[in-house]
Design a protein around this motif. Structure first.
Motif, PDB file in Angstrom:
ATOM      1  N   SER A 168     115.137 -17.263 -32.539  1.00 42.02           N
ATOM      2  CA  SER A 168     115.778 -17.310 -31.227  1.00 42.02           C
ATOM      3  C   SER A 168     114.774 -17.012 -30.116  1.00 42.02           C
ATOM      4  N   GLU A 169     113.967 -15.966 -30.303  1.00 41.36           N
ATOM      5  CA  GLU A 169     112.966 -15.621 -29.292  1.00 41.36           C
ATOM      6  C   GLU A 169     111.892 -16.696 -29.194  1.00 41.36           C
ATOM      7  N   TRP A 170     111.533 -17.278 -30.331  1.00 42.90           N
ATOM      8  CA  TRP A 170     110.516 -18.329 -30.381  1.00 42.90           C
ATOM      9  C   TRP A 170     110.949 -19.546 -29.564  1.00 42.90           C
ATOM     10  N   LEU A 171     112.150 -20.041 -29.804  1.00 44.11           N
ATOM     11  CA  LEU A 171     112.634 -21.216 -29.089  1.00 44.11           C
ATOM     12  C   LEU A 171     112.832 -20.927 -27.602  1.00 44.11           C
ATOM     13  N   LYS A 172     113.329 -19.736 -27.299  1.00 47.51           N
ATOM     14  CA  LYS A 172     113.548 -19.380 -25.894  1.00 47.51           C
ATOM     15  C   LYS A 172     112.226 -19.299 -25.139  1.00 47.51           C
ATOM     16  N   GLU A 173     111.209 -18.714 -25.778  1.00 46.20           N
ATOM     17  CA  GLU A 173     109.904 -18.571 -25.123  1.00 46.20           C
ATOM     18  C   GLU A 173     109.238 -19.933 -24.924  1.00 46.20           C
ATOM     19  N   TRP A 174     109.321 -20.800 -25.932  1.00 47.72           N
ATOM     20  CA  TRP A 174     108.671 -22.104 -25.830  1.00 47.72           C
ATOM     21  C   TRP A 174     109.344 -23.004 -24.809  1.00 47.72           C
ATOM     22  N   SER A 175     110.621 -22.806 -24.589  1.00 40.40           N
ATOM     23  CA  SER A 175     111.333 -23.661 -23.635  1.00 40.40           C
ATOM     24  C   SER A 175     110.889 -23.419 -22.204  1.00 40.40           C
ATOM     25  N   THR A 176     110.207 -22.299 -21.957  1.00 38.59           N
ATOM     26  CA  THR A 176     109.783 -21.965 -20.595  1.00 38.59           C
ATOM     27  C   THR A 176     108.272 -22.086 -20.407  1.00 38.59           C
ATOM     28  N   LYS A 177     107.546 -22.559 -21.438  1.00 40.69           N
ATOM     29  CA  LYS A 177     106.084 -22.644 -21.358  1.00 40.69           C
ATOM     30  C   LYS A 177     105.657 -24.102 -21.416  1.00 40.69           C
ATOM     31  N   TYR A 178     104.619 -24.424 -20.652  1.00 35.44           N
ATOM     32  CA  TYR A 178     104.081 -25.783 -20.672  1.00 35.44           C
ATOM     33  C   TYR A 178     103.013 -25.946 -21.751  1.00 35.44           C
ATOM     34  N   VAL A 179     102.219 -24.900 -21.960  1.00 33.83           N
ATOM     35  CA  VAL A 179     101.110 -24.967 -22.906  1.00 33.83           C
ATOM     36  C   VAL A 179     101.206 -23.785 -23.864  1.00 33.83           C
ATOM     37  N   LEU A 180     100.991 -24.053 -25.139  1.00 34.93           N
ATOM     38  CA  LEU A 180     100.997 -22.995 -26.145  1.00 34.93           C
ATOM     39  C   LEU A 180      99.615 -22.356 -26.202  1.00 34.93           C
ATOM     40  N   ASP A 181      99.582 -21.037 -26.323  1.00 35.09           N
ATOM     41  CA  ASP A 181      98.303 -20.347 -26.379  1.00 35.09           C
ATOM     42  C   ASP A 181      98.008 -19.872 -27.797  1.00 35.09           C
ATOM     43  N   GLU A 182      96.873 -19.191 -27.954  1.00 30.15           N
ATOM     44  CA  GLU A 182      96.452 -18.723 -29.276  1.00 30.15           C
ATOM     45  C   GLU A 182      97.438 -17.717 -29.858  1.00 30.15           C
ATOM     46  N   GLN A 183      98.067 -16.920 -28.999  1.00 28.61           N
ATOM     47  CA  GLN A 183      99.037 -15.935 -29.476  1.00 28.61           C
ATOM     48  C   GLN A 183     100.253 -16.624 -30.096  1.00 28.61           C
TER      49      GLN A 183
END
Length: 731
Positions: A163-178
């Motif tokens: 749930s946290e993973w999908l919610k966080e990715w929905s608000t980010k344009y680029v994925l980082d190393e973390q």
């Protein structure tokens, strides 16, 4: 859990009741012999798991004919032993630069400094379940032999993380190393490498998207300048990714892990021999016999060309006839006939050929999982290459240059169609001319429309299917409860404190297994469109840039909601797909040169070829292709040399670890030498006397006397040489 446990902080432990794996077990309702075998196999399953050190619990499945066996590591000591064993194995294979747990350091301190991730725990637990018994495992192989009643073995999802993973990715344009590190710790390096590749590919698409938009506005299609820049970009991306994956492998501590090959339980050996080098017992299968079986890949490829190619060519010809020759009734409806035929038959034939590829790969009988997977991926690539690119190749290199020769043969369709007309009147037709927009429309379809369709089939269709099946199941259950024919209805009664958890587990058991190979295949095929055909429509990269931003989120959704949680396997690269990328990058230099030559040339003020092959200068086309291909190889060599000289965090980490290891080893050796820990064996009296005579013959002057005596010997040798020369002269 004990405080000294090496286990990670398992947030999913509470919600999953510390379950490591769930085994879905099927009980056939009939015949009695099958039921008896299933019962005996179930007993053997539980005994094998318990003997390995795994705790088990069993609960009813969704239906009366299914069971759910819950498995977890029974003790933390077992986990410690497995972690230590496999980390030592990593060190022996060069994956780790230093041996784990030096003798002077206790295990508790070692695990505190290098804790176990959830992915590592689940991977080792799965190995305990599936490894052969002679290697310390339970030997469970789903759907094979005595374990054919075992439907699947899967870990449970961490719903909070998802749930946290999908919610966080929905608000980010680029994925980082973390973000990639989180994926690695939850789902293993194999899945993390896919998302790392997708992210790197997405970032690299920014340039061809911007440049392609400018080229579309200024240069138009079939620009030699765009083709050259696009080929250069594909080289840079390919070489950069090779360095990037090596860098990630070092950062994640899995560089060289592909050397540790997992044996396949399905491997059938001819005999057991003693390895003449190591002396260990090895299972032997004749390499010549395997080579003979591998040779069948040639007729397999031919079968793919005949079946899939024949279907595509047939639909291609029908489409040309209906759209460009036929002028009779129902043309508006008949236009969709080729698409309908492809939609019906193409998936069917592709599925049949994929199963044939599976059977053929199984028959090749590989010892390891990686070798088996690499061979299967090669066959899958052949199938997808034909289905994805053959239609465009036909338009570009058959329909355009040979149209005037081939189109008259389309009269067979007119003759066939007339059989269905009344009174046998000829169908009205029109003069055929090459459609200059056909190639562009095909490329736009595959790069835009097909991407949308693929998204729907991956995300929306599975979700809708689950909803429909649940509704149908609910209706069937209600009807069964209301029936009056005396049919027994088994209703599952769960303990109140387990009901919610078991409902979730049963839902996950019904999901399909996640296969990262499918996602790799999509991205590699997409890269092929960009490398091979984007010179036709420079906006191709713009479409892929938007698609891949959505793709990363939809793939995360597919893992979190539409599939069982994947086994967290390790990997140090994207595997055999890297070779596919290199091949498509090279082939792009050939097709781009050919397309530019054919479609961006002028002749007497005219445009591209008009369907007459004699209008094409064959030697000039060949020269253009050879020049482009050789230029590609030169540029690749230069780019590879430049990129290899670049530094990266992973390489810096590797150098630092190796320097630290050498320094510690050197300091330890010096310390032992100074402290006198190493005893020098005493010499015998005779050896001491002889040694004293030898070393004391030149006196206490040491080096000075040695030099003097050496000079005297040299002078003596020179004098002797001069005397010999004088004597020879006199004679």
């Amino acid at each position: 859990m004990a405080t000294a446990s090496p286990s990670p902080e398992r947030d999913s432990g509470a919600q999953n009741i510390e379950v490591d794996y769930v085994i879905s077990y099927t009980i056939p309702p009939s015949p009695p012999t099958e039921t008896a075998e299933a019962e005996a196999s179930f007993i053997s399953l539980i005994e094998s798991l318990s003997a390995t050190g795994l705790a088990t619990e069993v609960r009813p499945g969704r239906t009366p004919s299914s069971l759910l066996v819950f498995v977890k590591l029974d003790s933390e000591k077992l986990l410690k032993d497995q972690v230590y064993r496999y980390r030592v194995q990593d060190w022996l294979y060069g994956v780790r630069t230093a041996a784990p747990n030096p003798s002077h350091s206790p295990l508790t301190e070692y695990f505190a400094s290098e804790p176990v991730t959830e992915a590592e725990r689940l991977r080792l637990a799965y190995l305990l379940i599936t490894k052969p018994k002679n290697e310390g495992g339970a030997g469970i192989t789903p759907k094979v032999g005595v374990w054919r009643f075992v439907s699947s073995v899967f870990p449970l999802h961490d719903r909070k993380f998802n749930s946290e993973w999908l919610k966080e990715w929905s608000t980010k344009y680029v994925l980082d190393e973390q973000d990639l590190t989180k994926i690695r710790d939850k789902f293993g390096e194999r899945v993390a490498f896919y998302f790392a590749f997708l992210q790197s590919y997405f970032q690299f698409l920014v340039f061809p998207a911007a440049f392609g938009a400018a080229a579309w506005l200024v240069l138009g299609g079939f620009s030699w300048f765009y083709a050259a820049v696009n080929c250069l970009w594909s080289v840079v991306f390919f070489e950069h990714w090779k360095m990037k994956e090596a860098d990630l492998a070092v950062q994640w501590g899995v560089k060289g892990v592909s050397k540790i090959q997992l044996p396949r339980s399905q491997f059938k050996f001819e005999r057991e021999d003693v390895d003449p080098v190591t002396g260990e017992i090895v299972k032997y299968f004749s390499p010549f016999r395997r080579l003979a079986r591998q040779a069948l890949v040639v007729p397999f490829a031919a079968a793919c060309v005949v079946v899939l190619g024949g279907l595509i060519v047939g639909c291609f010809a029908i489409e040309i006839f209906i759209n460009e020759v036929y002028a009779g009734p129902f043309k508006g409806y008949l236009t969709f006939l080729p698409t309908v035929l492809l939609t019906i038959f193409n998936p069917t034939f592709t599925t049949l050929l994929t199963r044939l590829a599976e059977r053929l790969t199984e028959w090749e009988n590989y010892e390891t999982v990686d070798a088996h997977q690499a061979s299967f991926v090669q066959k899958i690539f052949v199938i997808n290459f034909i289905t994805s690119y053959l239609g465009i190749f036909l338009t570009a290199f058959v329909y355009v240059p040979f149209g005037k020769i081939l189109v008259p043969y389309l009269d067979v369709f007119a003759v066939t169609a007339q059989k269905f007309t009344t009174e046998g009147k000829p169908l009205p037709t029109q003069a055929w001319q090459i459609n200059p927009d056909r190639l562009k429309k095909q490329v736009i379809y595959f790069t835009v429309t097909a991407q949308v369709v693929n998204f729907a089939t991956e995300v929306i269709v599975p979700f809708a299917k689950r909803k429909v099946f649940k509704t149908v199941e609910k209706v069937q259950t209600e009807l069964a409860e209301k029936n009056n024919d005396g049919t027994a209805v088994v209703k599952i009664q769960d303990a109140p404190d387990e009901a919610k958890f078991l409902k979730r587990v049963r839902d996950e058991a019904e999901l399909s297994q996640y296969d990262v190979t499918i996602d790799y295949r999509e991205m590699v095929i997409q890269f092929g469109y960009l490398s091979l055909f984007s010179v036709v429509w420079p906006l191709t990269a713009c479409s892929f840039l938007v698609n891949n931003w959505i793709e990363a989120r939809s793939d995360a959704m597919k893992i979190a909601a539409n599939s069982q949680r994947p086994i967290p396997w390790r990997a140090d690269s994207i595997g055999p797909w890297l070779d596919s990328l290199g091949f498509l990058s090279w082939l792009g230099s050939v097709t781009s040169a050919a397309l530019v030559f054919l479609f961006n040339r002028t002749k007497d003020g005219g445009g591209p070829p008009d369907g007459s092959p004699w209008d094409i200068t064959g030697w000039a086309l060949l020269v253009a292709i050879l020049f482009s291909e050789h230029l590609y190889l030169v540029v690749q060599h230069v780019v590879r040399g430049v990129i290899q000289k670049m530094d990266s965090p992973g390489l810096q980490k590797e150098r630092a670890e190796r320097f630290k290891m050498r320094k510690q080893l050197f300091e330890r050796m010096v310390q032992q030498e100074v402290s006198g820990e190493e005893k020098i064996p005493e010499r015998s009296k005779k050896e001491s006397v002889e040694s004293g005579r030898f070393w004391g013959r030149q006196g206490p002057a040491g080096a000075a006397e040695t030099i003097a005596i050496g000079r005297a010997l040299i002078r003596q040798a020179v004098d002797a040489g001069e005397k010999n020369q004088t004597k020879v002269a006199r004679d």
